[in-house]
Structures are given as C-alpha cells and as structure tokens.
Write a protein that holds these residues in place. Structure first.
Motif, short mmCIF file in Angstrom:
data_model
loop_
_atom_site.label_atom_id
_atom_site.label_comp_id
_atom_site.label_asym_id
_atom_site.label_seq_id
_atom_site.Cartn_x
_atom_site.Cartn_y
_atom_site.Cartn_z
N PRO A 187 0.83 -1.22 0.00
CA PRO A 187 0.00 0.00 0.00
C PRO A 187 0.86 1.26 0.00
CG PRO A 187 -0.87 -1.60 1.56
CD PRO A 187 0.44 -2.14 1.09
N VAL A 188 0.44 2.26 -0.79
CA VAL A 188 1.19 3.50 -0.88
C VAL A 188 0.22 4.67 -0.94
CG1 VAL A 188 1.31 3.33 -3.40
CG2 VAL A 188 2.96 4.75 -2.21
N THR A 189 0.60 5.76 -0.28
CA THR A 189 -0.22 6.98 -0.28
C THR A 189 0.59 8.13 -0.85
OG1 THR A 189 -1.52 6.30 1.65
CG2 THR A 189 -1.46 8.65 1.16
N TYR A 190 -0.01 8.87 -1.78
CA TYR A 190 0.61 10.06 -2.34
C TYR A 190 0.08 11.26 -1.56
CZ TYR A 190 1.94 13.70 -5.68
OH TYR A 190 2.48 14.82 -6.26
N ALA A 191 1.00 12.07 -1.02
CA ALA A 191 0.60 13.25 -0.25
C ALA A 191 1.29 14.49 -0.80
CB ALA A 191 0.96 13.07 1.23
N GLY A 192 0.51 15.54 -1.01
CA GLY A 192 1.09 16.79 -1.48
C GLY A 192 0.51 17.25 -2.81
N GLY A 193 -0.15 18.40 -2.79
CA GLY A 193 -0.63 18.98 -4.04
C GLY A 193 -2.10 18.73 -4.35
N GLY A 194 -2.75 17.83 -3.59
CA GLY A 194 -4.15 17.53 -3.85
C GLY A 194 -5.03 18.76 -3.69
N ARG A 195 -5.94 18.99 -4.66
CA ARG A 195 -6.73 20.22 -4.66
C ARG A 195 -8.23 19.99 -4.56
NH1 ARG A 195 -4.32 22.08 -10.31
NH2 ARG A 195 -4.91 19.90 -10.62
#
Length: 241
Positions: A187-195
């Motif tokens: 499992p991986v989570t992308y964090a940063g920049g979500g609008r």
C-alpha cells in the motif's frame, strides 16, 4: 482501490497546514496556510466518526509530543505517527496508541540510506513490518527522476525514488503517481498537491486504484476552499459500493 487519506500536521503543538518546502530553521521563511483553533484530538475524533483509516499524524519539529499523544488517545490503534521517530522511541509510540510509525530522516544519515538503521528499527518493533511506514518525501530532478528529501524537505539524499508540491495545491505529479503504481507492491499513499475531488479521480485512474491520496490544505476543515471534508468522506464510501 484508491482512497482519501486524512492528516493531522502538528507544528509548535498546534494543528497547521504549512508549505512543506519552507520548513527550515528560519521562522521568518515559514509559510503557514492555516492554523486550526481545534486541538489535535478534535481531528482524530472527526476521522474516527467517519471511519477514515490510514490518517497520519506528523510532528513537524519539537514541541508536538503532547498534541500527538492526544490525537492517538482519541482513536488508539488507528492513526500513524511520524516526525523524529527512531529505533529508540518507535516502540514507545506504538505503546502510546499509534497503529504504525512513519520514518524518513532516521534512515538517511548524512543523506545516505542506512540498511543498518532500518534493521535496528524493525528490531525495535519486534520485526513487525506492518507497524512501519517509510515516508519517501521527494523532489523531482529532471523530467522523470525523484530523490528522497529529508530534514523537512531541506536535504536531498542520494536515494532515487526511480517535485515537492506539499502545501502548494499545485496538483499531483502525474508521472510519479503512474510510476508508484508500477513500482509498489505494498500500500502506498501520495501526499502533497491535492486540490479537489477531481484529483482523487485522477489518482484512481493513473494508478488503476493502487495509490491513495492525502488532501490537506485544500480541505475546508483546514481553511481550504478546494473540497469539503464531507465530500471526501462520501467519495470514500462510494468506492466500496
């Protein structure tokens, strides 16, 4: 399936949304998007009430231990905690109610990855890999190369993840999301920049549902205008139908 993952970012004991790249030693350079009037426990309760698993509590610098413990006490066993974690205190944070500990800087002494430190950390956790999350905050170099950044994004290591958008709401790095979906078998989570909600749909499409997304500064509960917290909760619910 792709899910919305919430966060609790702590700075000087308060819940804040900060432009990550400004977290250096100069207070005057710090750019803060939002300072909450609510304590950390308020957000932990909010996430508990809405069954939002996988939230991370990040301690950005000193003076945040008490606030982090408050959040963990509000929903023990369901929040991940990071910031200053090492082999000496990792087990303590698990004992304090963290479901997992999040590591970055400890693994990169002098900007170089240390397998020895990773082994020591796992040993401190009783060899349980499920209690460990490795935070590979990174900056882009060139068109399609990313290198791990540590010390609040100030130090670029020699480890390639083979553009730090934190707190800027500039959108997700589409190439990186695609790469993560191919590279990662866990499992991986992308964090940063979500609008907004469209970014959740974008990450879902780019990763074939294999990468989750954290949205911070754009959320209305953090003073943002891009998306409501309730809409993110609703989006998660719809993914399970």
């Amino acid at each position: 399936m792709t899910r919305f993952r919430p966060c609790i970012d702590l700075h000087a004991g308060q819940v804040k949304q900060i432009v990550g790249g400004t977290l250096d030693s100069s207070t005057s350079a710090l750019k803060t998007n939002y300072v909450s009037k609510h304590p950390a426990g308020y957000y932990a309760e909010l996430y508990r009430e809405n069954a939002l698993e996988g939230a991370h509590v990040i301690m950005l610098g000193p003076g945040n231990d008490e606030a982090a413990r408050e959040a963990l006490a509000a929903w023990p066993g369901h929040l991940q905690v990071g910031g200053g974690i090492n082999d000496k205190n990792a087990a303590l944070w698990i004992d304090n109610g963290a479901s997992k500990v999040i590591i970055t800087s400890f693994l990169f002494p002098d900007g170089k990855f240390s397998q020895e430190r990773l082994d020591a950390l796992l040993a401190a956790l009783g060899g349980d890999k499920d209690k460990l999350v490795i935070d590979l905050s990174c900056r882009r170099r060139g068109d399609d190369r990313w290198f791990v950044a540590m010390n609040k994004w100030q130090t670029i290591t020699d480890t390639e993840v083979t553009e730090d958008n934190e707190g800027l709401q500039r959108g997700v790095d589409e190439k990186l999301v695609e790469k993560l979906a191919v590279w990662c078998s866990i499992p991986v989570t992308y964090a940063g920049g979500g609008r907004n909600l469209n970014d959740l749909e974008l990450v879902k499409r780019l990763s074939n549902g294999r990468v989750d997304l954290t949205i911070g500064s754009a959320l209305d509960c953090f003073g943002g205008t891009g998306v409501s917290f309730d809409d993110c909760v609703k989006w998660n619910t719809e993914q399970t139908r």
